[in-house]
Write an enzyme that holds these catalytic residues in place. Structure first.
Site, PDB file in Angstrom:
ATOM      1  N   HIS A 248      22.963   6.289 -10.574  1.00 49.29           N
ATOM      2  CA  HIS A 248      21.735   5.571 -10.196  1.00 49.29           C
ATOM      3  C   HIS A 248      20.484   6.438 -10.381  1.00 49.29           C
ATOM      4  O   HIS A 248      19.393   5.919 -10.595  1.00 49.29           O
ATOM      5  CB  HIS A 248      21.800   5.105  -8.740  1.00 49.29           C
TER       6      HIS A 248
ATOM      7  N   GLU B  16      22.799  -1.693 -11.538  1.00 52.61           N
ATOM      8  CA  GLU B  16      24.157  -1.589 -11.010  1.00 52.61           C
ATOM      9  C   GLU B  16      25.183  -1.482 -12.138  1.00 52.61           C
ATOM     10  O   GLU B  16      26.152  -0.727 -12.040  1.00 52.61           O
ATOM     11  CB  GLU B  16      24.478  -2.795 -10.130  1.00 52.61           C
TER      12      GLU B  16
ATOM     13  N   ASP C 231      27.781   1.424 -12.668  1.00 55.66           N
ATOM     14  CA  ASP C 231      29.232   1.186 -12.714  1.00 55.66           C
ATOM     15  C   ASP C 231      29.841   1.840 -13.953  1.00 55.66           C
ATOM     16  O   ASP C 231      30.879   2.509 -13.863  1.00 55.66           O
ATOM     17  CB  ASP C 231      29.524  -0.327 -12.751  1.00 55.66           C
TER      18      ASP C 231
ATOM     19  N   HIS D 241      29.059   6.435  -9.429  1.00 55.85           N
ATOM     20  CA  HIS D 241      28.112   5.310  -9.466  1.00 55.85           C
ATOM     21  C   HIS D 241      26.780   5.726  -8.831  1.00 55.85           C
ATOM     22  O   HIS D 241      25.713   5.517  -9.411  1.00 55.85           O
ATOM     23  CB  HIS D 241      28.752   4.130  -8.716  1.00 55.85           C
ATOM     24  N   GLU D 242      26.843   6.334  -7.661  1.00 60.09           N
ATOM     25  CA  GLU D 242      25.600   6.714  -6.969  1.00 60.09           C
ATOM     26  C   GLU D 242      24.850   7.800  -7.744  1.00 60.09           C
ATOM     27  O   GLU D 242      23.628   7.768  -7.846  1.00 60.09           O
ATOM     28  CB  GLU D 242      25.880   7.176  -5.540  1.00 60.09           C
TER      29      GLU D 242
HETATM   30 ZN   LIG Z   1      24.700   0.723  -6.942  1.00 60.23          ZN
END
Ligand SMILES: [Zn+2]
Length: 678
Positions: free
Chosen positions: A521, A578, A582, A517-518
């Site tokens: 981003h 987000e 995800d 997830h990070e």
């Molecule tokens: Zn996030």
């Protein structure tokens, strides 16, 4: 003030109160991942996967009276609080053997726990400031008082601090931003629905009560409260909405300091910067210039008496939790009960642990690492990070919609991501901060002043890349686009998110998905606008940007259909970054697991294949109960979708999920057409 433009994995509410029962029981820490007891076997995974994975858990848990939500993150936070309490209790013991760090954290905690002294003092600590505000005769006097309040962290009218220059990521610059509100967002002032009206009524009532607590008559306090809300509404009208603020181009306007006088002539800007303690500067970023023009007009349209009420309110609001019980209770009644649905104030020791972390996070963090994490934890996590980054790289190489020019830049950016795991190499030095054993309010305002001064001193200096955006015990993770770094403090690296005892499927589904997830981003709608060095620079060809946009719109439309609470839909634009992270994160974590399973094959456990355990572990990390008030508030302010959609919204886009659970086409967890960006 902010260290960096951080995008965390979940919103954190350290101040939202704490759970009353003893946390961190060994049963909880050794529960299997995924946990069969959490599953609702009557549910169909292809119809509602969240219900299937979490239904058992949801039915057997309740939200503790002193919390607005309860789930994995909250359980970890409780566990950390218990560890920190042990450290603080020990340090608070006033022995001769204490190290300088133990003296600071120990005496801070002791002063916070000393309710007798705190209650006896009422609001004495505010009285000198209140007297100064009372004595202000005209608007020029108000102008001169302003920097004094800012120095203590009471950000009236607007916010000022330092930030990394978005277009020169090696440099810290000054930043003036919108602010000055008492409600969590501008929309709370502007929305016309019945629920928002009701919250504004509650806010009016709360401001009035606080004003009475500092000695105003009921009539005066009522007038003060009306004046405060009228003035803040003017500021709200000129504030940028949250979804727009996620677009870095909309909040970057580097201007010569001399330009500020044209936007807001009321403030003598060079005098303000000097009085607040900022170094000399020629230019700075004004996030949203229209706000300053609006502020100038708002001040011109408001009487001296009303502006003084506004200053009094922000002073008492900022420091309410440092004062005697009536202030703490009233602050809780509005901000926790009305806004978030919490029933009871958390135990004092929990609030004091949280305050100690806010004030002296790096001192406390050193002790926390000694007690919990160690070098081994760092190595294990780094290994998983590298495996996931390798999959992202392979994935970028195979994408069919990206042209070679953009792909090349994307790979350079991925390669350059700084992986920060566990705790900083260099701890913040608090040696000049005086902490007294008998002065909680003084200690906290001193720590706030120290933090403000420290932040402002960075202006005009190179960025210190050794600095962390989280304190070490924090249960969170984040990506910082302006430094192209991913950050995993020790606080989050625990079971059930990561454990040596869990198998690969569990570790990759829970912790691995957070790492993925990070990393993703860096390539979401906001992150993609920054380059490998963290500079806001467009490295995309027009064709690729259009292709990205098309795919992103698929996610915006998907999430906008979800209902957070009856009648209130998820904001697909606010949550786009987000949701992108995800989806991409779970996918690359899955690919990494498939790679690991090639050399370490895994048999079924409790009847679930490794693929199924991966998805179950992911979903169970998000099992969470939340008060409807909290969900409503978060839907307007939080860039994350509610947990149910963080699970169902993602898996329905994944053919890998469909295959793992043999879901047939047409089932709700099989989207057609599926969204995919990365
Ligand atoms: Zn996030």
């Amino acid at each position: 003030m902010r260290l960096t433009r951080l995008i965390p994995i979940a919103a954190v509410f350290l101040a939202a109160g704490a759970h009353a029962q003893a946390p961190g029981s060994s049963a909880e820490q050794t529960a299997p991942v995924p946990n069969p007891a959490s599953i609702d076997s009557a549910a169909d995974p292809c119809t509602d996967f969240y219900q299937y994975a979490c239904g058992g858990w949801l039915a057997s848990n309740t939200i503790p009276a002193d919390r607005a939500s309860w789930g994995t993150g909250e359980m970890l936070r409780e566990r950390n609080r218990a560890v920190l309490r042990g450290i603080l209790d020990h340090a608070a013991d006033n022995g001769a053997q204490r190290s300088p760090i133990e003296q600071k954290i120990g005496d801070f905690y002791f002063s916070c726990m000393d309710e007798g002294t705190i209650n006896a003092r009422g609001y004495d600590s505010l009285k000198p400031e209140l007297a100064r505000i009372d004595a202000l005769a005209d608007k020029p006097a108000i102008r001169e008082e302003m920097p004094r309040l800012h120095r203590q962290g009471v950000d009236v009218f607007f916010e000022f601090g330092s930030e990394t220059d978005l277009k020169d990521s090696n440099q810290r610059i000054g930043e003036v931003d919108q602010g000055g509100l008492g409600l969590p967002d501008r929309d709370f002032y502007l929305n016309q629905d019945a629920k928002s009206e009701q919250i504004r009524k509650g806010y009016l009532d709360h401001v009035q009560k606080m004003m009475q607590l500092i000695g105003e008559s009921p009539e005066t306090a009522a007038a003060s409260a009306k004046a405060v809300i009228a003035f803040e509404t003017l500021l709200a009208k000129h504030s940028l909405d949250r979804a727009s603020r996620r677009d870095p181009d909309k909040i970057y306007h580097k201007l010569p300091v001399t330009e500020l006088a044209k936007l807001c002539p009321f403030i003598d800007w060079p005098a303000f910067f000097e009085a607040v303690g900022a170094p000399k500067m020629n230019s700075l970023n004004v996030d949203h210039p229209d706000f300053l023009s609006g502020l100038d007009a708002a001040i011109a349209a408001t009487s001296v008496a009303d502006l003084k009420a506004y200053l009094r309110w922000h002073l008492v609001h900022n420091q309410a939790v440092l004062l005697s019980q009536p202030f703490v209770d009233e602050d809780f009644a509005f901000y926790s009960r009305t806004l978030r649905g919490v029933r009871e104030l958390g135990a004092r020791w929990k609030r004091c642990v949280d305050s100690s972390d806010v004030a002296l996070g790096d001192a406390l963090g050193q002790k926390y690492v000694d007690a919990t994490f160690g070098a081994e934890g760092k190595q294990r996590t780094l290994d998983m990070v590298h495996k996931i980054e390798r999959q992202m790289s392979a994935n970028l190489g195979a994408l069919d919609w990206m042209t070679p020019a953009t792909r090349k830049e994307a790979l350079v950016k991925l390669e350059a991501i700084a992986n920060r795991i566990g705790y900083p190499d260099k701890w913040r030095d608090y040696s000049t901060l005086h902490i007294a054993r008998d002065d909680f309010a003084g200690n906290s305002t001193g720590a706030a002043q120290y933090a403000v001064a420290r932040d402002l001193q960075k202006i005009g200096k190179p960025v210190d890349r050794a600095e962390w955006p989280f304190t070490t015990p924090t249960v969170n993770a984040g990506y910082a686009p302006d430094e192209n770094s991913i950050n995993f403090p020790a606080g989050i690296l625990q079971p059930p998110l990561y454990s040596n005892q869990s198998d690969d499927a569990a570790n990759y589904g829970a912790g691995g998905a957070i790492i993925g997830h990070e990393v993703t981003h860096a390539f979401d709608d906001e992150g993609r606008k920054f380059d490998a060095h963290g500079n806001l620079r467009d490295w995309w060809t027009k064709t690729d940007a259009d292709e990205f946009q098309k795919r992103a719109q698929c996610l915006v439309d998907e999430y906008a259909k979800f209902e957070a609470v009856p009648g209130l839909h998820v904001n697909g634009t606010l949550t786009l970054g987000e949701n992108t992270a995800d989806l991409g994160g779970l996918r690359i974590a899955f690919l990494a697991l498939m790679d690991v399973l090639k050399t370490r094959p895994s048999a079924a456990v409790n009847g679930y294949t490794a693929e199924q355990r991966f998805f179950l572990s992911y979903a169970q990390a998000w099992c969470q109960l939340q008060k409807p008030q909290m969900t409503s508030m978060m839907t307007g302010t939080d860039p994350h979708a509610p947990p149910r959609f963080r699970v169902n919204g993602v898996v329905q886009n994944m053919p890998e999920f469909r295959k793992a659970f043999s879901c047939s086409a047409g089932k709700p967890m099989v989207a057609g057409p599926a969204c995919r960006i990365w």
